[in-house]
Each structure stands twice: as structure tokens, then as C-alpha cells.
Design a protein around this motif. Structure first.
Motif, PDB file in Angstrom:
ATOM      1  N   THR A  49       6.464  48.003  33.231  1.00 46.50           N
ATOM      2  CA  THR A  49       6.210  46.758  34.474  1.00 46.50           C
ATOM      3  C   THR A  49       5.531  46.588  34.987  1.00 46.50           C
ATOM      4  O   THR A  49       5.283  45.871  35.974  1.00 46.50           O
ATOM      5  CB  THR A  49       7.994  46.844  35.211  1.00 46.50           C
ATOM      6  N   GLY A  50       4.391  47.394  35.287  1.00 48.01           N
ATOM      7  CA  GLY A  50       3.045  47.017  36.080  1.00 48.01           C
ATOM      8  C   GLY A  50       2.891  48.305  37.158  1.00 48.01           C
ATOM      9  O   GLY A  50       2.714  47.383  37.619  1.00 48.01           O
ATOM     10  N   ALA A  51       3.504  49.156  37.079  1.00 47.08           N
ATOM     11  CA  ALA A  51       4.231  50.239  38.481  1.00 47.08           C
ATOM     12  C   ALA A  51       2.777  50.706  38.329  1.00 47.08           C
ATOM     13  O   ALA A  51       1.695  50.683  39.552  1.00 47.08           O
ATOM     14  CB  ALA A  51       5.290  50.629  38.673  1.00 47.08           C
ATOM     15  N   HIS A  52       2.508  51.274  37.630  1.00 43.27           N
ATOM     16  CA  HIS A  52       0.479  51.767  37.492  1.00 43.27           C
ATOM     17  C   HIS A  52      -0.324  50.915  37.619  1.00 43.27           C
ATOM     18  O   HIS A  52      -0.892  51.227  38.229  1.00 43.27           O
ATOM     19  CB  HIS A  52       0.844  52.909  36.389  1.00 43.27           C
ATOM     20  N   LEU A  53       0.322  50.124  36.980  1.00 44.26           N
ATOM     21  CA  LEU A  53      -1.624  49.423  37.269  1.00 44.26           C
ATOM     22  C   LEU A  53      -1.630  48.073  37.994  1.00 44.26           C
ATOM     23  O   LEU A  53      -3.010  48.190  38.594  1.00 44.26           O
ATOM     24  CB  LEU A  53      -0.653  47.471  35.497  1.00 44.26           C
ATOM     25  N   THR A  54      -0.343  47.857  39.112  1.00 45.53           N
ATOM     26  CA  THR A  54      -0.902  47.822  40.267  1.00 45.53           C
ATOM     27  C   THR A  54      -1.209  48.464  40.883  1.00 45.53           C
ATOM     28  O   THR A  54      -2.263  48.010  41.906  1.00 45.53           O
ATOM     29  CB  THR A  54       0.804  47.277  40.753  1.00 45.53           C
ATOM     30  N   ALA A  55      -0.807  49.816  41.135  1.00 46.28           N
ATOM     31  CA  ALA A  55      -1.812  50.642  41.667  1.00 46.28           C
ATOM     32  C   ALA A  55      -2.988  51.503  41.304  1.00 46.28           C
ATOM     33  O   ALA A  55      -3.786  50.832  42.337  1.00 46.28           O
ATOM     34  CB  ALA A  55      -0.906  51.956  42.256  1.00 46.28           C
ATOM     35  N   PHE A  56      -3.514  50.814  39.800  1.00 49.32           N
ATOM     36  CA  PHE A  56      -4.519  51.025  39.614  1.00 49.32           C
ATOM     37  C   PHE A  56      -5.247  49.477  40.150  1.00 49.32           C
ATOM     38  O   PHE A  56      -7.069  49.238  40.036  1.00 49.32           O
ATOM     39  CB  PHE A  56      -4.691  50.943  37.818  1.00 49.32           C
ATOM     40  N   ARG A  57      -5.563  48.543  40.065  1.00 50.29           N
ATOM     41  CA  ARG A  57      -5.459  47.130  41.099  1.00 50.29           C
ATOM     42  C   ARG A  57      -6.186  47.829  42.003  1.00 50.29           C
ATOM     43  O   ARG A  57      -7.319  47.266  42.241  1.00 50.29           O
ATOM     44  CB  ARG A  57      -4.752  45.800  41.013  1.00 50.29           C
ATOM     45  N   ASP A  58      -5.786  48.734  42.816  1.00 49.85           N
ATOM     46  CA  ASP A  58      -6.599  48.289  44.615  1.00 49.85           C
ATOM     47  C   ASP A  58      -7.972  49.723  44.006  1.00 49.85           C
ATOM     48  O   ASP A  58      -8.192  49.970  45.496  1.00 49.85           O
ATOM     49  CB  ASP A  58      -5.114  49.465  45.266  1.00 49.85           C
ATOM     50  N   LEU A  59      -7.815  50.396  43.104  1.00 51.80           N
ATOM     51  CA  LEU A  59      -8.488  51.601  42.975  1.00 51.80           C
ATOM     52  C   LEU A  59      -9.735  51.647  41.751  1.00 51.80           C
ATOM     53  O   LEU A  59     -10.541  51.878  41.729  1.00 51.80           O
ATOM     54  CB  LEU A  59      -7.585  53.138  42.038  1.00 51.80           C
ATOM     55  N   PHE A  60     -10.176  50.041  41.298  1.00 53.91           N
ATOM     56  CA  PHE A  60     -10.895  49.698  39.959  1.00 53.91           C
ATOM     57  C   PHE A  60     -10.734  47.925  40.602  1.00 53.91           C
ATOM     58  O   PHE A  60     -10.177  47.263  40.552  1.00 53.91           O
ATOM     59  CB  PHE A  60     -10.413  50.192  38.697  1.00 53.91           C
ATOM     60  N   GLY A  61     -11.508  48.284  39.773  1.00 55.53           N
ATOM     61  CA  GLY A  61     -12.941  46.447  40.059  1.00 55.53           C
ATOM     62  C   GLY A  61     -12.051  45.741  38.786  1.00 55.53           C
ATOM     63  O   GLY A  61     -11.420  44.453  39.407  1.00 55.53           O
ATOM     64  N   GLU A  62     -11.322  45.856  38.264  1.00 55.67           N
ATOM     65  CA  GLU A  62     -11.337  45.015  37.121  1.00 55.67           C
ATOM     66  C   GLU A  62      -9.452  46.308  36.312  1.00 55.67           C
ATOM     67  O   GLU A  62     -10.006  46.919  35.734  1.00 55.67           O
ATOM     68  CB  GLU A  62     -11.978  44.822  36.270  1.00 55.67           C
ATOM     69  N   VAL A  63      -8.382  45.716  35.820  1.00 49.96           N
ATOM     70  CA  VAL A  63      -7.903  45.560  35.418  1.00 49.96           C
ATOM     71  C   VAL A  63      -7.028  45.056  34.062  1.00 49.96           C
ATOM     72  O   VAL A  63      -6.653  43.752  34.665  1.00 49.96           O
ATOM     73  CB  VAL A  63      -6.676  46.836  36.334  1.00 49.96           C
ATOM     74  N   GLU A  64      -6.413  45.345  33.470  1.00 52.03           N
ATOM     75  CA  GLU A  64      -5.476  44.732  32.526  1.00 52.03           C
ATOM     76  C   GLU A  64      -4.652  45.676  31.560  1.00 52.03           C
ATOM     77  O   GLU A  64      -4.618  47.093  32.055  1.00 52.03           O
ATOM     78  CB  GLU A  64      -6.626  43.831  31.377  1.00 52.03           C
ATOM     79  N   GLY A  65      -3.336  44.965  31.051  1.00 49.60           N
ATOM     80  CA  GLY A  65      -2.810  45.901  30.649  1.00 49.60           C
ATOM     81  C   GLY A  65      -2.193  45.374  29.101  1.00 49.60           C
ATOM     82  O   GLY A  65      -2.521  44.528  28.643  1.00 49.60           O
ATOM     83  N   VAL A  66      -1.451  46.022  28.179  1.00 49.81           N
ATOM     84  CA  VAL A  66      -1.128  45.870  27.236  1.00 49.81           C
ATOM     85  C   VAL A  66       0.331  46.955  27.332  1.00 49.81           C
ATOM     86  O   VAL A  66       0.990  47.718  27.552  1.00 49.81           O
ATOM     87  CB  VAL A  66      -1.809  46.923  26.152  1.00 49.81           C
ATOM     88  N   GLU A  67       1.267  46.087  26.043  1.00 51.64           N
ATOM     89  CA  GLU A  67       2.571  45.978  26.427  1.00 51.64           C
ATOM     90  C   GLU A  67       3.460  46.091  24.982  1.00 51.64           C
ATOM     91  O   GLU A  67       3.286  43.776  24.892  1.00 51.64           O
ATOM     92  CB  GLU A  67       2.922  45.364  27.419  1.00 51.64           C
TER      93      GLU A  67
END
Length: 243
Positions: A49-67
Motif C-alpha cells: 500500500t506504499g506505507a514504507h514508501l511514504t516514509a522512504f520519500r522523506d529520507l531519499f531524494g527520489e523514490v519509486e515502487g513496484v507492486e
């Protein structure tokens, strides 16, 4: 594959059970920066659902996901406007670009069905890494640490609705069968029930490590992690880009 009703309550249940997505993301960041101090981009595979990705967005300049799951993908895209979340299978996805970091959280790696698929998956992760980039994988239990017949349950209430989750895990050959029941009590919609059953592979630590090495990464196993299952941390051979 998680259908939409389960996907909608998934984070609600795990937050209610005390899952600290932001804390886990920071732990991953620390593991990464120890090995690649200039890491700036991250791909989260099996991002749910992107819960970790939401947190990673605050820690890295650019994020993407695969699901892979359409239900999870819909929730993730709703929670992460402006972030590319691709539908894809961890064993075969190809995005045509590389990242500083590739993560696979919540023991999702265990959904591959064989050592050959594990090797293919780690190969895909490495193919999406810049030289010197880092893979962080939260594994499922090893054969010797899995508890056959394990049961757990939780009831959470974040708003007006109440959600209950019950699960049972059993060993089936070299895999574990996990059966999960969700019951949602909503003041308007009433009661609803969903059941999920899936097999999660019980790979040996040595099998994970061999798959990392086959993908061209040096690897170490770090004890701890969110559920005591530890982390596998792999570094793609070669100097980090720009340094």
C-alpha cells in the motif's frame, strides 16, 4: 494477491498492532548509508500500500515502487500522488533505470516459490542498482526458526469501524502456509469478512546469501529487524556512482 477490501484495511490493522513504518525506514536508511553514503534514490519492490514508501520519500531524494497486486497498487497510488508506482512481478520487472537502493520489506521475498525464483528476483534487484548500490531485504523465517502452528490475532479501531485480524501458519514441506481472516465492522456497511491464504517459502540463510552472490553482490546478514527476522544487506560490486 490482495483484493481491494483487504488492501483498504491492511495498514489500519498493522498500525493498530504497532507497526512503525517510519522507524523501519530509518533503520534501512542507516544500513544503506553505512555502505553507500551518497545514496539518493530508492526503489521499493513489493511496496504494498506504499506505507514504507511514504516514509522512504522523506529520507531519499527520489523514490519509486513496484507492486503486483492491483488492490494494493490502487491504495499506494492514492497515498503517493506524484510518485511512480509500477505494476510488476518481482521476478521479472524491468524499469529501464537504476537506483541507489532497492528494498523489499515485510518478508515479501518469501512469496517466490523456489531457489531458482529467488535467484531470478535478486538478479532483477541487482539489475536496477547503480554500481555500489545497496539491496536491503527483510526475509521470512528460516526453516529452523519458523514456528509451526503459530497463531496470532488483533482487534483495532482507528475510526468508527473495527477491524479484526486472525492468522494461522503451518509448515507445508519447504514452505509455510499462512491463512488470514479479516472481519470489518462498519456502522454503515455492517459486517464483512475476507480470507487470504498464501504460501511463503522457508529458505535457508545460505540460500539467500548464494542468491545475492549470484546477482553480483557481496552480502551480509544483520540480526534484528522489525520482527526479529533480520535483514540481508547486499552491495553491488563496483564503486558508487560519482564516488
Amino acid at each position: 494477491m490482495y483484493e481491494q477490501p483487504v488492501a483498504e484495511v491492511y495498514d489500519e490493522v498493522y498500525r493498530g498492532r504497532g507497526r512503525d513504518y517510519a522507524g523501519e525506514a530509518k533503520e534501512v536508511r542507516d544500513l544503506v548509508l553505512e555502505r553507500h553514503p551518497t545514496a539518493s534514490s530508492l526503489l521499493d519492490v513489493a511496496c504494498g500500500t506504499g506505507a514504507h514508501l511514504t516514509a522512504f520519500r522523506d529520507l531519499f531524494g527520489e523514490v519509486e515502487g513496484v507492486e503486483l497486486s492491483a488492490g494494493m497498487l490502487e491504495v499506494a497510488r492514492g497515498q503517493l500522488p506524484g510518485v511512480a508506482v509500477h505494476q510488476g512481478d518481482m521476478r521479472t520487472f524491468a524499469l529501464g533505470r537504476t537506483f541507489s537502493v532497492v528494498t523489499c520489506m515485510f518478508s515479501s521475498i518469501g512469496h517466490v516459490t523456489s531457489v531458482a525464483e529467488l535467484e531470478a528476483t535478486l538478479g532483477r534487484f541487482a539489475a536496477h542498482l547503480e554500481p555500489g548500490g545497496v539491496i536491503v531485504v527483510e526475509p521470512w523465517w528460516f526453516p529452523g526458526t519458523f514456528l509451526d502452528g503459530y497463531v496470532t490475532g488483533a482487534v483495532v479501531r482507528e475510526s468508527e469501524r473495527t477491524v479484526a485480524r486472525l492468522s494461522h501458519s503451518a509448515r507445508v514441506g519447504g514452505r509455510s502456509r499462512v491463512t488470514v481472516h479479516f472481519v470489518v465492522a462498519d456502522p454503515v456497511a455492517g459486517l464483512s469478512h475476507s480470507t487470504e491464504e498464501y504460501l511463503v517459502s522457508l529458505f535457508e540463510q545460505a540460500e539467500y546469501e548464494a542468491a545475492f552472490r549470484a546477482a553480483g553482490c557481496r552480502v551480509e546478514y544483520v540480526e534484528g529487524g522489525p520482527h526479529g527476522r533480520g535483514w540481508f544487506v547486499g552491495v553491488r560490486e563496483g564503486a558508487p556512482a560519482g564516488g
